[in-house]
Write a protein that holds these residues in place. Structure first.
Motif, PDB file in Angstrom:
ATOM      1  N   MET A  46       0.856  -1.184   0.000  1.00 17.32           N
ATOM      2  CA  MET A  46       0.000   0.000   0.000  1.00 17.32           C
ATOM      3  C   MET A  46       0.887   1.227   0.000  1.00 17.32           C
ATOM      4  SD  MET A  46      -2.983   1.009   2.727  1.00 17.32           S
ATOM      5  CE  MET A  46      -1.772   1.127   4.058  1.00 17.32           C
ATOM      6  N   ASN A  47       1.133   1.787  -1.160  1.00 19.23           N
ATOM      7  CA  ASN A  47       1.966   2.973  -1.284  1.00 19.23           C
ATOM      8  C   ASN A  47       1.097   4.227  -1.220  1.00 19.23           C
ATOM      9  OD1 ASN A  47       4.292   1.456  -1.669  1.00 19.23           O
ATOM     10  ND2 ASN A  47       3.842   1.188  -3.834  1.00 19.23           N
ATOM     11  N   THR A  48       1.691   5.321  -0.798  1.00 14.35           N
ATOM     12  CA  THR A  48       0.956   6.583  -0.695  1.00 14.35           C
ATOM     13  C   THR A  48       1.711   7.671  -1.434  1.00 14.35           C
ATOM     14  OG1 THR A  48       0.288   5.931   1.527  1.00 14.35           O
ATOM     15  CG2 THR A  48      -0.135   8.197   0.892  1.00 14.35           C
ATOM     16  N   LYS A  49       0.979   8.508  -2.174  1.00 18.60           N
ATOM     17  CA  LYS A  49       1.611   9.650  -2.826  1.00 18.60           C
ATOM     18  C   LYS A  49       0.543  10.711  -3.068  1.00 18.60           C
ATOM     19  CE  LYS A  49       1.120   7.531  -7.415  1.00 18.60           C
ATOM     20  NZ  LYS A  49       1.814   7.081  -8.624  1.00 18.60           N
ATOM     21  N   VAL A  50       0.987  11.901  -3.405  1.00 19.69           N
ATOM     22  CA  VAL A  50       0.061  12.994  -3.678  1.00 19.69           C
ATOM     23  C   VAL A  50      -0.348  12.933  -5.130  1.00 19.69           C
ATOM     24  CG1 VAL A  50      -0.230  15.482  -3.696  1.00 19.69           C
ATOM     25  CG2 VAL A  50       1.134  14.408  -1.900  1.00 19.69           C
ATOM     26  N   GLY A  51      -1.632  13.154  -5.380  1.00 22.60           N
ATOM     27  CA  GLY A  51      -2.126  13.106  -6.745  1.00 22.60           C
ATOM     28  C   GLY A  51      -1.435  14.142  -7.630  1.00 22.60           C
ATOM     29  N   ALA A  52      -1.385  13.822  -8.932  1.00 22.56           N
ATOM     30  CA  ALA A  52      -0.688  14.693  -9.867  1.00 22.56           C
ATOM     31  C   ALA A  52      -1.391  16.045  -9.991  1.00 22.56           C
ATOM     32  CB  ALA A  52      -0.606  14.017 -11.230  1.00 22.56           C
ATOM     33  N   GLY A  53      -2.706  16.033  -9.864  1.00 19.56           N
ATOM     34  CA  GLY A  53      -3.433  17.291  -9.959  1.00 19.56           C
ATOM     35  C   GLY A  53      -4.620  17.283  -9.033  1.00 19.56           C
ATOM     36  N   PHE A  54      -5.019  18.426  -8.562  1.00 17.42           N
ATOM     37  CA  PHE A  54      -6.141  18.509  -7.640  1.00 17.42           C
ATOM     38  C   PHE A  54      -7.400  18.893  -8.397  1.00 17.42           C
ATOM     39  CE2 PHE A  54      -2.583  19.333  -4.714  1.00 17.42           C
ATOM     40  CZ  PHE A  54      -2.848  18.335  -3.787  1.00 17.42           C
ATOM     41  N   GLU A  55      -8.499  18.239  -8.035  1.00 24.49           N
ATOM     42  CA  GLU A  55      -9.786  18.620  -8.587  1.00 24.49           C
ATOM     43  C   GLU A  55     -10.399  19.683  -7.685  1.00 24.49           C
ATOM     44  OE1 GLU A  55     -12.099  15.130  -9.045  1.00 24.49           O
ATOM     45  OE2 GLU A  55     -10.619  14.123 -10.307  1.00 24.49           O
ATOM     46  N   ALA A  56     -11.402  20.355  -8.210  1.00 26.96           N
ATOM     47  CA  ALA A  56     -11.990  21.466  -7.469  1.00 26.96           C
ATOM     48  C   ALA A  56     -12.556  21.020  -6.132  1.00 26.96           C
ATOM     49  CB  ALA A  56     -13.087  22.116  -8.319  1.00 26.96           C
ATOM     50  N   GLU A  57     -13.068  19.750  -6.086  1.00 24.98           N
ATOM     51  CA  GLU A  57     -13.704  19.309  -4.861  1.00 24.98           C
ATOM     52  C   GLU A  57     -12.739  18.618  -3.905  1.00 24.98           C
ATOM     53  OE1 GLU A  57     -14.355  16.048  -7.969  1.00 24.98           O
ATOM     54  OE2 GLU A  57     -14.255  18.230  -7.872  1.00 24.98           O
ATOM     55  N   THR A  58     -11.448  18.692  -4.154  1.00 27.92           N
ATOM     56  CA  THR A  58     -10.488  18.063  -3.256  1.00 27.92           C
ATOM     57  C   THR A  58     -10.671  18.579  -1.832  1.00 27.92           C
ATOM     58  OG1 THR A  58      -8.826  17.764  -4.978  1.00 27.92           O
ATOM     59  CG2 THR A  58      -8.044  17.779  -2.714  1.00 27.92           C
ATOM     60  N   ASP A  59     -10.745  17.652  -0.891  1.00 26.73           N
ATOM     61  CA  ASP A  59     -10.957  17.997   0.518  1.00 26.73           C
ATOM     62  C   ASP A  59      -9.605  18.324   1.141  1.00 26.73           C
ATOM     63  OD1 ASP A  59     -11.584  18.167   3.170  1.00 26.73           O
ATOM     64  OD2 ASP A  59     -12.974  16.466   3.149  1.00 26.73           O
ATOM     65  N   LEU A  60      -9.219  19.586   1.071  1.00 31.61           N
ATOM     66  CA  LEU A  60      -7.912  20.002   1.561  1.00 31.61           C
ATOM     67  C   LEU A  60      -7.796  19.843   3.072  1.00 31.61           C
ATOM     68  CD1 LEU A  60      -7.291  23.190  -0.620  1.00 31.61           C
ATOM     69  CD2 LEU A  60      -6.391  20.878  -0.946  1.00 31.61           C
ATOM     70  N   ALA A  61      -8.897  20.026   3.788  1.00 28.08           N
ATOM     71  CA  ALA A  61      -8.853  19.875   5.245  1.00 28.08           C
ATOM     72  C   ALA A  61      -8.573  18.414   5.614  1.00 28.08           C
ATOM     73  CB  ALA A  61     -10.178  20.323   5.852  1.00 28.08           C
ATOM     74  N   ALA A  62      -9.219  17.480   4.898  1.00 34.46           N
ATOM     75  CA  ALA A  62      -8.987  16.053   5.157  1.00 34.46           C
ATOM     76  C   ALA A  62      -7.557  15.673   4.813  1.00 34.46           C
ATOM     77  CB  ALA A  62      -9.967  15.202   4.347  1.00 34.46           C
ATOM     78  N   ARG A  63      -7.060  16.220   3.701  1.00 38.02           N
ATOM     79  CA  ARG A  63      -5.680  15.916   3.313  1.00 38.02           C
ATOM     80  C   ARG A  63      -4.693  16.435   4.354  1.00 38.02           C
ATOM     81  NH1 ARG A  63      -2.154  18.650  -1.532  1.00 38.02           N
ATOM     82  NH2 ARG A  63      -0.180  17.726  -0.877  1.00 38.02           N
ATOM     83  N   ASP A  64      -4.936  17.648   4.848  1.00 39.48           N
ATOM     84  CA  ASP A  64      -4.045  18.216   5.859  1.00 39.48           C
ATOM     85  C   ASP A  64      -4.033  17.354   7.127  1.00 39.48           C
ATOM     86  OD1 ASP A  64      -2.454  20.448   7.118  1.00 39.48           O
ATOM     87  OD2 ASP A  64      -4.232  20.503   8.398  1.00 39.48           O
ATOM     88  N   LEU A  65      -5.210  16.912   7.564  1.00 38.31           N
ATOM     89  CA  LEU A  65      -5.296  16.064   8.746  1.00 38.31           C
ATOM     90  C   LEU A  65      -4.578  14.736   8.518  1.00 38.31           C
ATOM     91  CD1 LEU A  65      -8.993  16.697   9.848  1.00 38.31           C
ATOM     92  CD2 LEU A  65      -6.935  17.284  11.141  1.00 38.31           C
TER      93      LEU A  65
END
Length: 427
Positions: A1-20
């Motif tokens: 299970m690898n983790t990485k940041v998506g290549a591009g963000f969509e408008a509905e990306t939950d930035l608060a969830a990502r930060d947490l």
């Protein structure tokens, strides 16, 4: 299970969830590093205690332990912990530092967690040969970097088994002598009972209790008991009211009406060469633990149908499957390929999962193996009713994208094993 940041963000990306999520992962790495630091201190304390014991001359057993007790008490008082607990942890930490130094380094760097370390030590300690254990540790750490402790433990059982000098069949015959029951007194008038039996029987018991409990729950939705409580009640009723008689068969029936038609599901994978008696390599209780070959042969002899699996000897990926009795071919393939729910970190067994269209059928997704994956009901709902998204790549690799834009790669369980290069092929 690898983790990485998506290549591009969509408008509905939950930035608060990502930060947490990112802060939580960072805190977990810091926690792991701190735990490893504690382990190093405890390992040093154990070494010092051993040096002081060695300096004693012809001391009695009790006197020889006094330096260990004194040092454990010193550390315990400083940390406000029981000295007996500290002494036990000193011994465990010294074992990790001496026999799994690379694992301790990885723990200190925060790349593995305490659960990973425990799984590696539990499966690695039975390997007596130093070189073989080092090989096991390297492979284990590679797997630990991309999966959860639970999934890691399931995978390491087979890897450890491949490096044992004695076969599982031999060891299992000896281990069977340890089967038995014991009782634990709990608080508030409660108690627990432990049954030690071969793993195939234990898993079968739990699975049958689960299916029976679900049947009762479905028949009476107003039943206030949880599934776990119903499982415990069924087990108690069965043991207390059934009187088995091997001569007449009385008491061997279930006594629960239609519930007796519910049977346990135990998935065991065994190679054709071992099944035919050409080799003695162990089978595997899928996603759980190795199984001795004699038990696997007995189960195979009573199975209503077999599955033949062709795997890539290098990657361990599934190339093809076949079956000698009629069945749903795609579900058969997925059972062998996925083995458990394919949401990152989940280990719910495949026979309790749905076969989900990765690209929804209603949106034009085709019903084919490369567009299907096993998902437990909880994560099937997460996929369909929350912003989580998933894509399927070749060989069943799933790419999950979280609401916060983080990407998690989940690969099907590998069937790669260690082998003795000096051993000739069985054909």
């Amino acid at each position: 299970m690898n983790t990485k940041v998506g290549a591009g963000f969509e408008a509905e990306t939950d930035l608060a969830a990502r930060d947490l999520a990112e802060r939580y992962a960072a805190a977990c790495r810091a926690e792991a590093a701190a735990q490893a630091g504690v382990a190093r201190v405890l390992a040093e304390a154990e070494t010092l205690a051993e040096e002081r014991v060695a300096a004693l001359r012809a001391a009695a057993a009790r006197e020889a332990e006094l330096p260990v007790r004194a040092l454990a008490a010193e550390l315990g008082a400083a940390a406000r912990e029981p000295d007996r607990t500290v002494q036990r942890r000193m011994d465990e930490a010294a074992m990790i530092a001496r026999h799994f130094p690379t694992t301790l380094d990885a723990w200190e760097q925060g790349t593995v967690a305490r659960g990973h370390v425990t799984a590696i030590v539990d499966h690695g300690m039975p390997i007596q040969d130093g070189a073989a254990r080092a090989m096991f540790e390297r492979e284990a750490l590679e797997r630990a970097a991309v999966t959860t402790p639970g999934r890691l433990r399931a995978a390491l059982g087979r890897l450890s088994e491949d490096l044992q000098p004695r076969s599982l069949t031999e060891r299992h015959q000896e281990a069977r002598a340890t089967r038995g029951t014991s009782v634990q007194d709990l608080e508030d008038g409660m108690g627990g009972i432990l049954i030690v039996q071969p793993i195939t029987l234990v898993r079968g018991i739990q699975d049958r209790l689960t299916e029976q409990a679900k049947e009762i729950k479905n028949a009476d939705p107003d039943d206030p008991r949880t599934v776990d409580q119903i499982r415990a009640d069924i087990a108690a009723d069965t043991l207390l009211t059934s009187t088995p008689d091997i001569d007449t068969g009385e008491g061997l029936a279930d006594g629960y009406g239609g519930l007796g038609s519910i049977t346990a599901v135990v998935n065991v994978t065994v190679s054709a060469t071992a099944l035919a008696g050409i080799t003695d390599e162990p089978a595997e209780l899928v996603g759980r633990a190795p199984v001795d070959i004699d038990t696997a042969r007995e189960l195979a002899g009573r199975a209503p149908g077999w599955e033949r699996v062709l795997t890539d000897p290098i990657s361990g990926g599934i190339l093809a499957v076949d079956r000698y009795t009629p069945s749903a071919d795609m579900k058969r393939h997925l059972r062998v390929r996925d083995q458990h729910c394919r949401f990152p970190g989940c280990r719910q067994p495949v026979h309790r999962c749905d076969y989900d269209h990765t690209h929804d059928y209603a949106s034009g997704g085709r019903t084919e193996v490369r567009n299907l994956a096993a998902l437990c009901r909880r994560h099937h709902t997460v996929k369909g009713e929350t912003p989580w998204k998933v894509k399927q790549h070749d060989h069943g690799v799933l790419e999950w994208t979280s609401p916060g834009g983080l990407i998690y790669i989940d690969t099907p369980p590998s069937m790669v094993r260690f082998s003795d290069p000096a051993e000739p092929p069985p054909f």
